[in-house]
Every structure is written in C-alpha cells, then in structure tokens.
Motif scaffolding. Structure first.
Motif, mmCIF file in Angstrom:
data_model
loop_
_atom_site.group_PDB
_atom_site.id
_atom_site.type_symbol
_atom_site.label_atom_id
_atom_site.label_comp_id
_atom_site.label_asym_id
_atom_site.label_seq_id
_atom_site.Cartn_x
_atom_site.Cartn_y
_atom_site.Cartn_z
ATOM 1 N N UNK A 35 -9.642 -2.166 -4.162
ATOM 2 C CA UNK A 35 -10.523 -1.193 -3.412
ATOM 3 C C UNK A 35 -9.854 0.013 -3.663
ATOM 4 N N UNK A 36 -8.777 0.268 -3.696
ATOM 5 C CA UNK A 36 -8.286 1.662 -4.136
ATOM 6 C C UNK A 36 -8.591 2.144 -5.429
ATOM 7 N N UNK A 37 -8.686 1.218 -6.447
ATOM 8 C CA UNK A 37 -8.976 1.633 -7.676
ATOM 9 C C UNK A 37 -10.504 2.028 -7.847
ATOM 10 N N UNK A 247 -2.859 8.803 3.704
ATOM 11 C CA UNK A 247 -4.042 8.097 2.910
ATOM 12 C C UNK A 247 -4.758 7.368 3.608
ATOM 13 N N UNK A 248 -6.176 7.214 3.715
ATOM 14 C CA UNK A 248 -6.814 6.435 4.632
ATOM 15 C C UNK A 248 -7.898 5.716 3.798
ATOM 16 N N UNK A 249 -8.239 4.477 4.117
ATOM 17 C CA UNK A 249 -9.293 3.640 3.639
ATOM 18 C C UNK A 249 -9.620 2.556 4.475
ATOM 19 N N UNK A 279 -2.073 7.987 -5.031
ATOM 20 C CA UNK A 279 -1.143 7.165 -5.836
ATOM 21 C C UNK A 279 0.115 6.501 -5.244
ATOM 22 N N UNK A 280 0.356 7.148 -4.110
ATOM 23 C CA UNK A 280 1.365 6.517 -2.906
ATOM 24 C C UNK A 280 0.975 5.044 -2.478
ATOM 25 N N UNK A 281 -0.395 5.058 -2.053
ATOM 26 C CA UNK A 281 -0.811 3.818 -1.460
ATOM 27 C C UNK A 281 -0.981 2.631 -2.591
ATOM 28 N N UNK A 282 -1.534 3.292 -3.867
ATOM 29 C CA UNK A 282 -1.347 2.234 -5.034
ATOM 30 C C UNK A 282 -0.112 1.671 -5.491
ATOM 31 N N UNK A 283 0.936 2.501 -5.538
ATOM 32 C CA UNK A 283 2.242 2.131 -5.794
ATOM 33 C C UNK A 283 2.811 1.218 -4.765
ATOM 34 N N UNK A 284 2.427 1.347 -3.371
ATOM 35 C CA UNK A 284 3.108 0.687 -2.334
ATOM 36 C C UNK A 284 2.507 -0.932 -2.499
#
Length: 322
Positions: A35-37, A247-249, A279-284
């Motif tokens: 979803x982030x990507x 960051x919100x999704x 980027x932080x959310x994806x790395x996490x």
C-alpha cells in the motif's frame, strides 16, 4: 506413547503454531509495504478538494498523507518553551526492599510502584506541512481574480465582456471551492492510541519528606522481613509534541454538513499513523517483515528438529533394549 515422544510432540506443535502466527503477521507487513508503494502522497487540502466534488453527504477516500501533529490551544510541556498535544506525568514510589534468604543472608533490591498518572491532552489533529504556502497561493489566486474583474469592466464590447465574465465566474467558483478546503483534519481516537505517540521527555527524582521504615519485631527479638524503606519518588514526563512530522495512511471522511474531515481506519486496508515520513514508514514495515520472516523460519525449524530428534531417540531405544 513414551513421555519423551509426547513432550516432543507438544513442544513441536507449539513451535509450529507460533511459526504460523508470525507468518500471518508477516503478511500484514507485506500488505503495508504494498500500500505504501502503491499510494501517492497528497495534502489534506487536495484530499478535501476531491471529497467536496464527490457525491454524497459524507464521502470518504483512502489516502496517504504527510503532515504535522497539531491541536487547538496547545498545552505547555515539561518546559515553558515546549508546546505539546498531550502531556503525561507518571509518579513511581521507589522503595528499598530487604528480604532474608533461607541461609540467613539479607538480600536488598529496589522496587518501583506506580502511584499516580496525570494525563492532560487535546484532541489530536493533523495539519498540512505546507498550510502556510496553501494560504499564500489562495491569496495570489484571489489577486488574479480581482485583476481579471478589473479588466472585464474595462471592455467596451458587451460580447467581449460576456465571455470574460464567464471565465471569471468559473475562476470564482474554483476559488470558493478551494477556500472551503481545510488544511487540518481530526484523528479518530479509536484508531490511534495516544500512548503509542508518547515520547519520554525527562525523568526526575524527588526525595521523601520523611523516611518511613516498616519494622516489626518478632518474639525471638529479630526484625521481621521483608523490610521496606521509602527512598523517594521517580517522576517520568512523557509528551506528544506539537508540530512533529507524521506519516498517515488511512481513510479520510468529509462531513459536508460541518466541513470537518476525520482520519480513521479502513477495515479492508492497512492503517498507519507514526512519526516520520513515507521513507520511515516503508523502512519500518520492511524491518518487521524481515524479523517476522526469520522468526517464522526459526520456530518452524525448531519444531521440525524437536520432532525429528524425538523419532530418532525412540527408534534407537528398542535397539538398545535388545
């Protein structure tokens, strides 16, 4: 079955079950990554503009946002300079506990007991990072409309003025639509646990006004144990900062009756609300996916190894008996 075999089967089943649970959490992190990507970052104002054009009294949309923590009338933090959304102060009673061991020795340890929690908070909001720029762009847009209106009034030809006025009306409608768009939204309290956003600010120690020692006397003349000595109070301040990037999704819903927007969970899609950027959310998410992958492999391998070892031991035992 032999006790070794039975115990091994139980341990193996527990490991394999744990591997399955961890593997299920891995799929959840994979869904987050996808979803982030797949999502494209937007602003609160743009999301509001699209929802205002949508049909229905309460349209909603699944969006990806990068904003700032905010609230109305921020609180004072642990220092006068800090503004916060929430401030929590936890007080722990610190005692030295002395206990007599079976061999007669006295063992001493420190014990913390939570005695008070003072929480002050404001309803959590998220503000656009470029809210000021958005207001400035609106002002420039309004200036352009005023300029075109002056030019339209200077036309001598009624036909030319009529065409210009139609274009001007279209611009005015767009301006009013953008003016309705807020650059801040509310966060559903059931979707975000405020405790997950708390950051430790400072820890202080306050000595007691009087030391209280609990001493009891037995008939044999020795003090009873355990003995507790109050050493003081440890105070921990935690805060949710005002203006920190988040960051919100999730799902954003607009109530057209009061022009309020709310960020909440979508039951069918991942929900993310954390400090940092995309980027932080994806790395996490990638980190926890990796951890869950190795964890599931580890538990599965352990379960298989336990049952294999058990079979080998039970196979070799009859031969030894012969």
């Amino acid at each position: 079955p032999p006790p070794l075999m039975l115990g091994s089967c139980v341990a193996s089943a527990a490991c394999l079950a744990m591997a399955g649970i961890i593997h299920g959490s891995r799929r959840g992190f994979e869904a987050r990554i996808e979803e982030i990507r797949a999502s494209r970052p937007t602003t609160i104002a743009k999301a509001a503009y699209e929802l205002h054009k949508a049909e229905g009294p309460m349209p909603s949309k699944y969006v990806e946002l990068e904003g700032l923590t905010s609230c109305e009338k921020p609180l004072k933090g642990s220092t006068e300079e800090d503004l916060v959304v929430a401030h929590e102060q936890r007080t722990y009673k610190v005692e030295r506990v002395e206990e007599r061991a079976s061999d007669g020795r006295i063992n001493s340890r420190t014990e913390d007991t939570l005695v008070n929690v003072d929480l002050q908070r404001r309803p959590l909001l998220v503000a656009d990072r470029d809210a000021v720029e958005y207001e400035q762009r609106l002002e420039l847009f309004k200036g352009l409309i005023d300029k075109k209106e002056t030019e339209a009034n200077s036309f001598g030809s009624m036909l030319s003025r009529s065409k210009y006025m139609k274009e001007l009306e279209s611009l005015k409608e767009e301006y009013e639509a953008k003016k309705r768009c807020k650059t801040v939204l509310s966060v559903d309290q059931s979707s975000v646990n405020i405790q997950d956003l708390m950051e430790k600010k400072r820890t202080s120690f306050k000595p007691p006004t009087a030391i209280n020692v609990n001493v009891n006397v037995n008939t044999d003349g020795h003090a009873a144990y355990p003995k507790r000595t109050l050493e003081g109070y440890r105070v921990v301040d935690r805060e949710v900062p005002f203006g920190k990037p988040v960051y919100c999704l999730g799902k954003v819903t607009l109530d057209k009756s009061n022009n309020k927007m709310v960020l909440s969970r979508d039951t069918s899609k991942p929900f993310i609300f954390q400090y940092g950027s995309e980027e932080d959310a994806l790395a996490n998410a990638e980190f926890y996916r990796s951890m869950s992958t190795w964890g599931s492999y580890g538990f599965a391998s352990t379960g298989i190894a336990i049952i294999a070892y058990s079979f080998v031991q039970n196979y070799q035992r009859p031969k030894a008996d012969e």
